[in-house]
Every structure is written in C-alpha cells, then in structure tokens.
Design an enzyme around this catalytic site. Structure first.
Site, PDB file in Angstrom:
ATOM      1  N   ASP A 166      39.454  40.857  39.531  1.00 44.83           N
ATOM      2  CA  ASP A 166      40.148  40.966  37.920  1.00 44.83           C
ATOM      3  C   ASP A 166      38.976  41.278  37.017  1.00 44.83           C
ATOM      4  O   ASP A 166      38.792  40.878  35.614  1.00 44.83           O
ATOM      5  CB  ASP A 166      40.917  40.185  37.574  1.00 44.83           C
ATOM      6  N   ASP A 195      42.095  44.371  41.239  1.00 48.07           N
ATOM      7  CA  ASP A 195      42.002  44.668  39.941  1.00 48.07           C
ATOM      8  C   ASP A 195      40.667  45.227  39.384  1.00 48.07           C
ATOM      9  O   ASP A 195      39.737  44.112  39.295  1.00 48.07           O
ATOM     10  CB  ASP A 195      43.025  43.618  38.643  1.00 48.07           C
ATOM     11  N   TYR A 198      41.248  48.090  35.408  1.00 44.12           N
ATOM     12  CA  TYR A 198      42.313  48.526  34.782  1.00 44.12           C
ATOM     13  C   TYR A 198      42.186  50.078  33.809  1.00 44.12           C
ATOM     14  O   TYR A 198      42.790  49.964  32.614  1.00 44.12           O
ATOM     15  CB  TYR A 198      41.925  47.034  32.964  1.00 44.12           C
ATOM     16  N   ASN A 232      47.552  44.926  41.722  1.00 46.80           N
ATOM     17  CA  ASN A 232      48.799  45.615  40.721  1.00 46.80           C
ATOM     18  C   ASN A 232      48.157  46.200  40.103  1.00 46.80           C
ATOM     19  O   ASN A 232      48.293  47.364  40.144  1.00 46.80           O
ATOM     20  CB  ASN A 232      49.775  44.760  39.962  1.00 46.80           C
ATOM     21  N   HIS A 233      46.835  46.641  39.526  1.00 48.98           N
ATOM     22  CA  HIS A 233      46.393  47.431  38.876  1.00 48.98           C
ATOM     23  C   HIS A 233      45.582  48.192  39.662  1.00 48.98           C
ATOM     24  O   HIS A 233      45.006  49.454  38.499  1.00 48.98           O
ATOM     25  CB  HIS A 233      44.968  46.691  37.484  1.00 48.98           C
ATOM     26  N   HIS A 317      45.078  39.720  46.109  1.00 54.80           N
ATOM     27  CA  HIS A 317      45.568  39.601  45.686  1.00 54.80           C
ATOM     28  C   HIS A 317      46.434  38.799  44.239  1.00 54.80           C
ATOM     29  O   HIS A 317      46.059  37.374  43.505  1.00 54.80           O
ATOM     30  CB  HIS A 317      45.360  40.938  44.646  1.00 54.80           C
ATOM     31  N   HIS A 326      51.870  31.904  34.702  1.00 50.46           N
ATOM     32  CA  HIS A 326      51.709  33.580  34.018  1.00 50.46           C
ATOM     33  C   HIS A 326      51.929  33.816  35.463  1.00 50.46           C
ATOM     34  O   HIS A 326      51.439  33.565  36.770  1.00 50.46           O
ATOM     35  CB  HIS A 326      50.359  33.867  34.112  1.00 50.46           C
ATOM     36  N   HIS A 327      52.569  34.774  36.184  1.00 52.67           N
ATOM     37  CA  HIS A 327      52.945  36.146  37.336  1.00 52.67           C
ATOM     38  C   HIS A 327      53.474  34.805  38.020  1.00 52.67           C
ATOM     39  O   HIS A 327      53.345  33.945  39.403  1.00 52.67           O
ATOM     40  CB  HIS A 327      51.688  35.933  38.438  1.00 52.67           C
ATOM     41  N   HIS A 354      44.222  37.701  40.077  1.00 46.98           N
ATOM     42  CA  HIS A 354      45.679  38.228  39.334  1.00 46.98           C
ATOM     43  C   HIS A 354      46.056  37.052  38.363  1.00 46.98           C
ATOM     44  O   HIS A 354      46.296  37.617  37.390  1.00 46.98           O
ATOM     45  CB  HIS A 354      46.654  38.349  41.154  1.00 46.98           C
ATOM     46  N   HIS A 356      44.994  35.131  35.353  1.00 47.85           N
ATOM     47  CA  HIS A 356      43.425  34.887  34.733  1.00 47.85           C
ATOM     48  C   HIS A 356      43.288  33.744  34.684  1.00 47.85           C
ATOM     49  O   HIS A 356      43.449  33.359  32.690  1.00 47.85           O
ATOM     50  CB  HIS A 356      44.120  35.646  33.841  1.00 47.85           C
TER      51      HIS A 356
HETATM   52 FE   LIG Z   1      45.985  41.282  38.953  1.00 45.69          FE
END
Ligand SMILES: [Fe+2]
Length: 467
Positions: A166, A195, A198, A232-233, A317, A326-327, A354, A356
């Site tokens: 990331d 990631d 971005y 995912n990015h 990821h 988060h997530h 993924h 952060h």
């Molecule tokens: Fe991600």
C-alpha cells in the site's frame, strides 16, 4: 461487574491483573504510535517523478523474477514517444561477453488516457548468485542498471526479503522506500503486498499517476526484483467510464512469470527463491471451489518440496486475520476456503496489506467451525501460519484507526504507523522478522519475531546460537 463497582480502584486493578494472568485477557500489544491522519501526495514536479533525460529515454524501469527457480528476470520499462527498441543488452559483471534478448511492447487505453510503449523482456538461463549489468534504450538515451540473481534454491540458503504494501506516492511513501533502502539488513527482493499507485483515487482514474509511481519506485525496482501482488486499487473497474476490464493498467504494466508455475492468470502464481517458496494469491479474483484459482492452489501446495525450499510464504492483499474495524471481515470468505490448506501444508507465514496499519497474529486457526457446531473462536494451532499485515507503506487514504477493543487473543502486536518489514531467512530452521516503523523519521524495529520453520523446527527444538 456489579461486584467490581463496589470495590475501590486499587482492588479492581489487582483483580484485573489476576484475571489477565489467568488468561482471560490474552490479547497482545497495541503500539502507542499513531501516524498522522493525512499524508499529501508528492507534487508532480517532485524530483522522484523526474523524467530521465534524452529523447524517448526508457523510464519506469522495474524487474521481477522471470521463471519458477530464479534464473530468469523480466525487465520492464516504458518509452513515452515511440516504440524504440525492446532489446535488452546484458552481461555478467565478470565477463565482457554481451548478450541480447528481444522483448515485446504493449499499449493500452483507459478512457481519455493512452499509455506509452510498455516493454517487457525476459532474460533467462542466468547464473545463480551473480551480478548482471543490463542496458536498455537506443542512441543517446540508453540507460544502464544492474541486479544480482539469487543463490540456487536450497534448504539452508540465507536470504533477505523486504515487505512493503500500500505504498502510494505521498511524502511518507518516499520515507518508507528510503527507510527500506537504508535498512542495514539489506533486503534483496521486495515482496510487494498490493495497492501500488492509487491512481484510481484521482479524477477519471488518472493513469498518468501510474506513470509517476513507476518513476518513483524505479530507484529500487530497477535493481532488485519486486514480487507483485494485486490489490483492490489495481482493479480499475470503471463502468461509468466504459472501462470494464478489471486489472487492465496493472496487467499491462506489471508482467509476472505466472505460466512457469502453470497458472492461467498473472494474478496468482508462485516462485522459488533461495530457500523460500512464495505463493501469490489474488483477493479480488474468484477463489471458491471449482474456480481456476482454487484448482491451481489445490494442485500447487502439494508440489512444495520443503527439503529444497523449507520456507513456505503466501502473499495476498486482503488479510485473513485482522483486529481492525477498517475492512473488517473482508478476508473472511477466503479464510473459509483456504485456511485448512494453509494448516495442512504448514505455511510458515501469510503476508498481507490492505489495512493501513501493522498487525502480527499468533499461530491460530479457525478451521473447526461449520454452520452447525458454532465453534467460531480461533484456537492456538502450531501448524497454522503467522498472519502479518503490512498495509501502511505511505498511501494518501489515512490510517486505519478503528482497532477492535479489547485486542483479541489472536493478535500479538498491532499499531497504526507507516512502515516496512524484513523477513531474514537464516537457515532451514530459523528466520527473523522485523517491522520497521517510519514514525518521527526514524527506522525503528518496533516489532520482531523469530520464526521457527513449520516443517523443520515446529517445536522450536533447534536453536541458532550465532544469531
Ligand atoms: Fe487495499
């Protein structure tokens, strides 16, 4: 609780200590450091984004492993104005004999953006453990770089991997990369946890941000392989722009050697490198029973020969274990499908990004659960991997601060700071992992863990006195 409220505070504290020592509160450590809320992108005129001089000069140079066993390298770069040459000239440091390899180039369009000429050239049959110099470009715009091939795979071959996820392209991204480069442990290959640029966060998925990111990481990725994992990015699915081919920019720009591990997709594949067998999975491709990824992994895991590559490492990821809101639970469906295999085949460690933040789990599994028995609490399991999330390389999305309280028992250490990891394999029985926090501009080893190999040293019977 009613009892506790009638006791004085010192007695309550004492009782809490007793309960924790009895194992009722067996979560690990939550680090006090919290990185700043928002990290701005580096401006477009930053020196890290500089275009190399010369007409049509190769830029965004990066390398990755080019075959299953480390004798091949894929060299990739972009020429902005015209195709130029896809040829790589390369030679061993100890030889004057120069070799040529012919590559290809591809282009893609994304809405109103047209890419440069993206070159990919695989060079193979290299000598192990050898420094090679390579040259790309033509005329006055040639550029030279170098890399070192890994030692031949073997059970006691030491090797040092870096871990970054990331990353993005903020000022903190730059600090993370610099910390990695200046780490005295000297990582030789980056395991990248997804990631990248971005770019999908910018208007119209501004693909020129893929170009700036490529120029930013070139200073490291042109000299040591980065083993790519899709996040995912990288999906870049934008039907509102009539862009409906997932992973289009990523798969055009970042070639990987998936065919050499008999994969049918660049999004999942494996490589051997020194004493490690590395399996890369895709959190954003179908993985349920009967899908291509499922069938590939089912057939791949039994092939791992721990007498050749003792260290079995999985990259993906999205983490399967996380105590961050988060997530939250995004990795749960993959856990249900694949976790029992990870335990059966004694995977040493699963690295993810993924989230952060940073988090390291204890060795736990949750494979007893089914919808009838209700056994849904992870249990200690010495055949299970350690799950490590390193999802805070420097992105602009902000930290994942929503840690679930109290810290669950499976979580050994967690913290919301930027950082990178080092996985330092010593031999077939031991590897040392360290997580290096960026906070305050210093590369501190904030968390560390001695790995005992699950195949050769599952009970920690063997000691390594010299380390
Ligand atoms: Fe991600």
């Amino acid at each position: 609780m009613a009892l506790l409220t009638v006791l004085n505070p010192s007695v309550v504290c004492f009782l809490c200590l007793i309960l924790c020592s009895c194992g009722f509160c067996n979560g690990g450590i939550t680090g006090n450091f919290v990185r700043k809320k928002y990290s701005p992108d580096m401006p477009l005129d930053s020196d890290v984004f500089r275009v190399p001089p010369g007409y049509n000069a190769p830029q965004q140079v990066h390398i990755t492993q080019g075959d299953i066993d480390g004798r091949g390298v894929i060299i990739s770069w972009i020429t902005p104005d015209e195709p130029g040459s896809s040829t790589v000239l390369y030679w061993s440091e100890n030889s004057n004999h120069k070799n040529h390899a012919e590559g290809i180039f591809v282009r893609y369009k994304f809405f109103n953006y047209t890419s440069g000429y993206i070159h990919h050239c695989t060079i193979d049959k290299l000598e192990y453990d050898t420094k090679y110099i390579y040259e790309i470009g033509i005329g006055n715009s040639t550029r030279q770089f170098w890399f070192v091939t890994p030692p031949r795979a073997g059970p006691d071959v030491p090797y040092t991997f870096g871990l970054i996820g990331d990353l993005g392209q903020t000022h903190d991204s730059n600090v993370t990369l610099t910390h990695y480069e200046s780490n005295p442990k000297k990582g030789k290959t980056v395991l990248y946890l997804g990631d990248l640029s971005y770019s999908n966060d910018y208007p119209l998925h501004d693909n020129s941000r893929w170009d700036t990111w490529g120029r930013f990481v070139e200073r490291n990725a042109a000299y040591q392989p980065w083993i790519w994992t899709a996040g995912n990015h990288e999906i870049d699915f934008a039907p509102e722009l009539e862009e409906t081919t997932p992973f289009k920019p990523y798969t055009h720009r970042y070639y990987v050697p998936y065919k050499s591990s008999h994969s049918t997709s660049p999004l999942w594949y494996s490589i051997k490198r020194a004493s490690a067998y590395i399996i890369v999975l895709s959190s954003y491709s179908a993985y349920a029973k009967s899908t291509p990824q499922y069938k590939w992994l089912r057939d791949e895991l039994p092939k791992v020969d721990r007498s050749e590559t003792p260290w079995l490492i999985v990259l993906m990821h999205c983490p399967l274990y996380s105590s961050n809101s988060h997530h939250y639970m995004e990795g749960e469906t993959m856990r249900v499908v694949y976790e029992s295999w990870f335990v059966k085949y004694k995977v040493d460690v699963v690295f993810s990004g993924h989230i952060h933040a940073y988090e390291r789990s204890k060795r736990v599994s949750n494979i007893a659960y089914n919808i009838l028995n209700g056994q849904c609490t992870p249990v200690n399991d010495q055949s299970a991997p350690v799950y490590i999330t390193i999802g805070d390389g420097g992105n602009h999305d902000g930290p994942a601060l929503g840690m679930v309280e109290p810290q669950p028992s499976f979580s050994a250490y967690r913290e919301s700071s930027f950082g990178h990891g080092i996985f330092d394999i010593k031999n077939r029985t031991h590897a040392y992992f360290g997580w290096h926090r960026n906070q305050d501009g210093y590369a501190i080893e904030a968390d560390s863990f001695w790995f005992h190999n699950r195949y050769w040293n599952p009970h920690g019977k063997y000691f390594v006195a010299s380390y």
